[in-house]
Design an enzyme around this catalytic site. Structure first.
Site, PDB file in Angstrom:
ATOM      1  N   ARG A 255       0.850  -1.185   0.000  1.00 17.44           N
ATOM      2  CA  ARG A 255       0.000   0.000   0.000  1.00 17.44           C
ATOM      3  C   ARG A 255       0.889   1.239   0.000  1.00 17.44           C
ATOM      4  O   ARG A 255       1.963   1.241   0.602  1.00 17.44           O
ATOM      5  CB  ARG A 255      -0.893   0.041   1.264  1.00 17.44           C
ATOM      6  CG  ARG A 255      -2.069  -0.924   1.239  1.00 17.44           C
ATOM      7  CD  ARG A 255      -3.124  -0.524   0.198  1.00 17.44           C
ATOM      8  NE  ARG A 255      -4.276  -1.401   0.227  1.00 17.44           N
ATOM      9  CZ  ARG A 255      -4.432  -2.517  -0.486  1.00 17.44           C
ATOM     10  NH1 ARG A 255      -3.483  -2.899  -1.329  1.00 17.44           N
ATOM     11  NH2 ARG A 255      -5.527  -3.228  -0.389  1.00 17.44           N
ATOM     12  N   GLU A 284      -4.106   7.064  -4.522  1.00 21.10           N
ATOM     13  CA  GLU A 284      -4.343   6.513  -5.865  1.00 21.10           C
ATOM     14  C   GLU A 284      -5.716   6.937  -6.376  1.00 21.10           C
ATOM     15  O   GLU A 284      -6.657   7.007  -5.597  1.00 21.10           O
ATOM     16  CB  GLU A 284      -4.327   4.971  -5.797  1.00 21.10           C
ATOM     17  CG  GLU A 284      -2.963   4.406  -5.579  1.00 21.10           C
ATOM     18  CD  GLU A 284      -3.011   2.886  -5.391  1.00 21.10           C
ATOM     19  OE1 GLU A 284      -4.039   2.263  -5.719  1.00 21.10           O
ATOM     20  OE2 GLU A 284      -2.026   2.335  -4.912  1.00 21.10           O
ATOM     21  N   HIS A 302      -1.381  -0.097  -9.857  1.00 17.46           N
ATOM     22  CA  HIS A 302      -1.966  -1.036  -8.879  1.00 17.46           C
ATOM     23  C   HIS A 302      -2.570  -2.263  -9.587  1.00 17.46           C
ATOM     24  O   HIS A 302      -3.785  -2.469  -9.588  1.00 17.46           O
ATOM     25  CB  HIS A 302      -3.030  -0.348  -8.016  1.00 17.46           C
ATOM     26  CG  HIS A 302      -3.349  -1.107  -6.767  1.00 17.46           C
ATOM     27  ND1 HIS A 302      -3.759  -0.486  -5.602  1.00 17.46           N
ATOM     28  CD2 HIS A 302      -3.334  -2.435  -6.491  1.00 17.46           C
ATOM     29  CE1 HIS A 302      -3.977  -1.396  -4.667  1.00 17.46           C
ATOM     30  NE2 HIS A 302      -3.730  -2.600  -5.192  1.00 17.46           N
TER      31      HIS A 302
HETATM   32  C1  8YV Z   1      -7.219  -5.422  -5.292  1.00 18.65           C
HETATM   33  C2  8YV Z   1      -5.373  -5.408  -3.544  1.00 18.65           C
HETATM   34  O1  8YV Z   1      -7.215  -5.331  -6.655  1.00 18.65           O
HETATM   35  O2  8YV Z   1      -6.067  -7.476  -2.647  1.00 18.65           O
HETATM   36  C3  8YV Z   1      -5.684  -6.334  -2.433  1.00 18.65           C
HETATM   37  O3  8YV Z   1      -5.506  -5.919  -1.271  1.00 18.65           O
HETATM   38  O4  8YV Z   1      -4.765  -4.414  -3.367  1.00 18.65           O
HETATM   39  C4  8YV Z   1      -5.787  -5.714  -4.929  1.00 18.65           C
HETATM   40  O5  8YV Z   1      -5.515  -7.050  -5.185  1.00 18.65           O
HETATM   41  C5  8YV Z   1      -7.861  -4.170  -4.799  1.00 18.65           C
HETATM   42  O6  8YV Z   1      -7.793  -4.019  -3.420  1.00 18.65           O
HETATM   43  C6  8YV Z   1      -9.352  -4.159  -5.195  1.00 18.65           C
HETATM   44  O7  8YV Z   1     -10.183  -4.719  -4.213  1.00 18.65           O
END
Ligand code: 8YV
Length: 340
Positions: A255, A284, A302
């Site tokens: 993150r 983001e 991302h």
């Molecule tokens: C997702 C992510 O695409 O799983 C996670 O925590 O960051 C990504 O794989 C995103 O969070 C959408 O829900």
């Protein structure tokens, strides 16, 4: 004649739990959900504004959410007891206030494990791209300027090797360990910082550092694989980045909040470190624009888990969690707050 069958069908439909799927998820997962529930889908994938989501919450028994939805303290304040479960499609759940959910006895689930490989692939991709100057090389070909370059054997697109280097992993959970496994294919030596030392079995030869600062000078590459918490906020900051060797490469697929942008950008700009490969950012998709101007920063939007197979598995797991809840069976992956 009185359409008695239709009436019964309507009664049965009305008895089905109502589920809102906040964004488009994989077709097969939507189909499975439709069998047992009264489902509101979002086929056009229009983002639902936070205030709308709060208003809708009292009409549904369950939500399938994504990291794009803001499900903070305000969301839970307005609830009347109908919403019982939020199944997030994602391993991270920093968009959801878990404490508030627990306060309202609402279950929250996530999708661990099924994305380990995809995120590890993205991490390796960033390690290679940042150290081998792939962003610059790619832009050169696409711009048509390759033909204007002198093919200089010692200068032209020369990067740093990955093979045999030391990779420092911050956060040796499921994804961190999968990254370690893949990095070993390049002969990389693995060192790690984690809240707790792992068992020898899970460490699999990696060397443990009990504080992040002491690991920094030993990293040729450092890659972050922690959740976004108060504890991990700006774990890479002016002090920790300042301890990295000049040839170090910073990688982030976790993150954006784990990195202090000012500190990283300053280090990249003044060549205090070699490069960075980043898939995630603060704020983001409105990342700090200075990143886009740095030749030594390889950026992605991302896409860590963005494969057909992985997104299907993540969507299916969220649906499974919803099914389990309404069948009164144990949830596959319940999230609980750290202190509970
Ligand atoms: C997702 C992510 O695409 O799983 C996670 O925590 O960051 C990504 O794989 C995103 O969070 C959408 O829900």
């Amino acid at each position: 004649m009185f359409p008695i069958k239709k009436v019964f069908q309507e009664i049965l439909t009305n008895m089905k739990p109502k589920i809102l799927v906040t964004r488009k998820i994989s077709d097969a997962a939507e189909e499975k959900l439709n069998i047992n529930f009264e489902v509101t889908l979002n086929p056009k994938d229009e983002p639902i504004p936070s205030n709308e989501l709060i208003k809708m919450a009292n009409e549904y028994d369950g939500f399938i959410s994504t990291g794009f939805d803001k499900i903070g303290d305000d969301f839970f304040k307005e609830l009347n007891g109908k919403l019982k479960i939020i199944a997030q499609v994602g391993v991270g759940y920093d968009n959801i206030s878990i404490k508030s959910a627990e306060g309202k006895k609402i279950k929250v689930t996530n999708t661990p494990n099924v994305l380990n490989e995809a995120v590890a692939e993205t991490t390796i991709l960033l390690i290679l791209a940042a150290s081998r100057r792939i962003g610059e090389a790619y832009n050169l070909v696409r711009s048509g300027n390759w033909k204007n370059q002198k093919p200089d054997l010692t200068k032209f697109m020369i990067g740093n090797s990955v093979t045999g280097k030391t990779l420092g992993i911050i956060g040796m959970g499921r994804i961190g360990r999968m990254v370690a496994k893949c990095a070993k294919a390049f002969g990389m030596k693995i060192i790690y910082f984690n809240r707790n030392k792992l068992s020898e079995d899970l460490e699999d030869g990696a060397k443990y550092y009990s504080d992040v600062k002491s690991m920094m000078p030993d990293c040729d590459f450092v890659s972050i694989h922690t959740p976004a918490t108060a504890e991990t906020k700006h774990i890479l900051n002016v002090d920790t980045i300042g301890l990295l060797p000049k040839h170090a490469v910073v990688i982030n697929t976790s993150r954006g909040s784990t990195i202090d942008d000012d500190a990283l950008i300053e280090a990249l700009l003044n060549k205090k470190i070699y490069a960075a490969g980043l898939d995630v950012f603060n704020n983001e998709p409105n990342l700090d624009e200075r990143y886009m101007k740095l030749d030594n920063c390889f950026v992605l939007p991302h896409v860590g888990s963005a494969t057909h197979e992985t997104r299907l598995a993540m969507s299916m797991m969220a649906v499974e969690n919803i099914c389990k809840y309404f069948e009164n069976k144990p949830l596959i992956s319940e999230v609980v707050s750290y202190n509970s």
